[in-house]
Design a protein around this motif. Sequence first.
Motif, PDB file in Angstrom:
ATOM      1  N   LEU A   1       0.846  -1.189   0.000  1.00 30.78           N
ATOM      2  CA  LEU A   1       0.000   0.000   0.000  1.00 30.78           C
ATOM      3  C   LEU A   1       0.878   1.234   0.000  1.00 30.78           C
ATOM      4  O   LEU A   1       1.555   1.524   0.993  1.00 30.78           O
ATOM      5  N   PRO A   2       0.941   1.979  -1.109  1.00 27.35           N
ATOM      6  CA  PRO A   2       1.839   3.134  -1.193  1.00 27.35           C
ATOM      7  C   PRO A   2       1.351   4.308  -0.352  1.00 27.35           C
ATOM      8  O   PRO A   2       0.149   4.524  -0.200  1.00 27.35           O
ATOM      9  N   VAL A   3       2.296   5.067   0.178  1.00 29.65           N
ATOM     10  CA  VAL A   3       1.917   6.232   0.979  1.00 29.65           C
ATOM     11  C   VAL A   3       1.306   7.325   0.115  1.00 29.65           C
ATOM     12  O   VAL A   3       0.579   8.174   0.618  1.00 29.65           O
ATOM     13  N   TRP A   4       1.585   7.293  -1.192  1.00 28.48           N
ATOM     14  CA  TRP A   4       1.049   8.340  -2.056  1.00 28.48           C
ATOM     15  C   TRP A   4      -0.331   8.005  -2.599  1.00 28.48           C
ATOM     16  O   TRP A   4      -0.845   8.693  -3.474  1.00 28.48           O
ATOM     17  N   LEU A   5      -0.973   6.966  -2.061  1.00 29.45           N
ATOM     18  CA  LEU A   5      -2.368   6.684  -2.404  1.00 29.45           C
ATOM     19  C   LEU A   5      -3.192   6.419  -1.139  1.00 29.45           C
ATOM     20  O   LEU A   5      -3.919   5.440  -1.050  1.00 29.45           O
ATOM     21  N   GLY A   6      -3.043   7.264  -0.136  1.00 28.45           N
ATOM     22  CA  GLY A   6      -3.915   7.163   1.025  1.00 28.45           C
ATOM     23  C   GLY A   6      -3.263   6.593   2.257  1.00 28.45           C
ATOM     24  O   GLY A   6      -3.663   6.912   3.371  1.00 28.45           O
TER      25      GLY A   6
END
Length: 511
Positions: free
Chosen positions: A461-466
């Motif tokens: 889960l990327p930090v740049w998508l939520g």
Amino acid sequence: MRRVGSRWLVTSFVGLLALLFITTAIAQSDFGQPVPGQRVYDRAGVLSAEQIASLEQRAAAVEDAGAPAFVYLQARETNVDETIDDARGLMDEWDVQSATGARDGVVIFFNLEPDDLEHGDYAVVAGESLIEGNVPQRELDRITDQMQPLLEDADIAGAIGLALDAIERDLRDGPPPPPPPSTIERFSDNVADGAFSILNIIAVGIAAVAGWFLVRAFPTRRKSHAPVVEATYPPNDTLPALAGALVTGSVTDANISATLLDLAARGALAVEPDGKKKVRIRLIDGSVVRPGYETSIWSAFEQQADADGVVTGKQIGKVRSAWGGIRTMIDADMVERGWFDPNASRKRMPFYVAALGLFAIGMAAFIITAIAESFWGLGAAGLLGVAAVLAISVGMSIPTTTPDGDEAAASWRGYKRYLKSAGKNPQADLDFDTAMPYAVALGAGSALDKRLKAASADGYLPVWLGGSQADNAWATGFYPYWIAFNSSVSPTSVSTSPGASSGSGASGGSF
């Protein structure tokens, strides 16, 4: 100027278009079935019984002279091109030819305005063997020219009779001689005839001189000697939008997309699911937004956000209207840092003007060639076109980056090189949280697509998508929403023989 003399250069192209449209025309028109022995079909009801009888005799005379002829009138709102398509469609559907493959039929077709049957569009179509024989294209044009005054006087029967009589005479006696060439035709013939024509010699001279200057003016993009060394991590703290502009030499929507990802990674906003394969943006903390273009991006989203700070996918489209001004701000930032040349556009302008001039001369050469019907003249037009493209290429090759900017870009080019190689090597170490904002700005995002898809399937889960705020929403994987983010934020029966109308000629008009 001859109406048809220039058409031979595009006959093949027009023929291909005709084949594409004929099927559609047939599907849209219900011609009905032909009646044995009948040649005139007045579906619009504009001809009297006496007129129909007269036209039937004239059409029979045309057939006796060697060409099956049909006249068809209907009430239908169209234009000239569609009327020609209808005529060819009728010729194919009713097989208007003396024998399979003869292609020697004639169709005179009218589409009259339903509310005013005295006006409409008309077409005269002759089969390929007639066009190559006694009814050449120039003769069709002459016939339709003579029909026009009668049609404008509402004498539809008279115009049809004129056409049938003329075609019968042509079939029996041959077409009238072509009119004497006009002044412009004689001039075109004189300058464009032969491989060593005046036109070709002039074109070669102009293209050679232009090419010599343009090749000498062709710039080398790299202005510094700073080495490009592959880097596995961002080489410094330059923001993604600025690093991307350094490497690509321009500012695009990708720079703004990269900034949004960077703002999400810093906690200023979050990209969240908004239904199936859709995203929204939630504004969280404006205090981490830097002054300048980042503030402008934040303000643009803030204007479209609801009371909870949420900008829906539909509203994101409205935000993009502000991006032209934001790109200008990023460009100004690059100029202020000494990385972009503020005069780059002015330096390119002479080459674009030269390209425009060469293109205009090339078009003039093409027109002269078409009038003269000279194959050799196409070389002149093509040569000048190549010179025009070269001028545009030289202009576009003038770098936006200054020597200092090019030197600053060297390390980022090394990072871009690593990102692209890492995309091909799943074993290469890659921190997606850090890399993706830069990859998007540097133009390397697509190279990482397969690895992103695999990471999504593995639960990353990327930090740049939520980030953790949307763990449950991303349970099925983030990849479909990554695609949605990019599209929201930075959108970018068989016949064994030719039909009767194959290769046919046509002419027509409106009245």
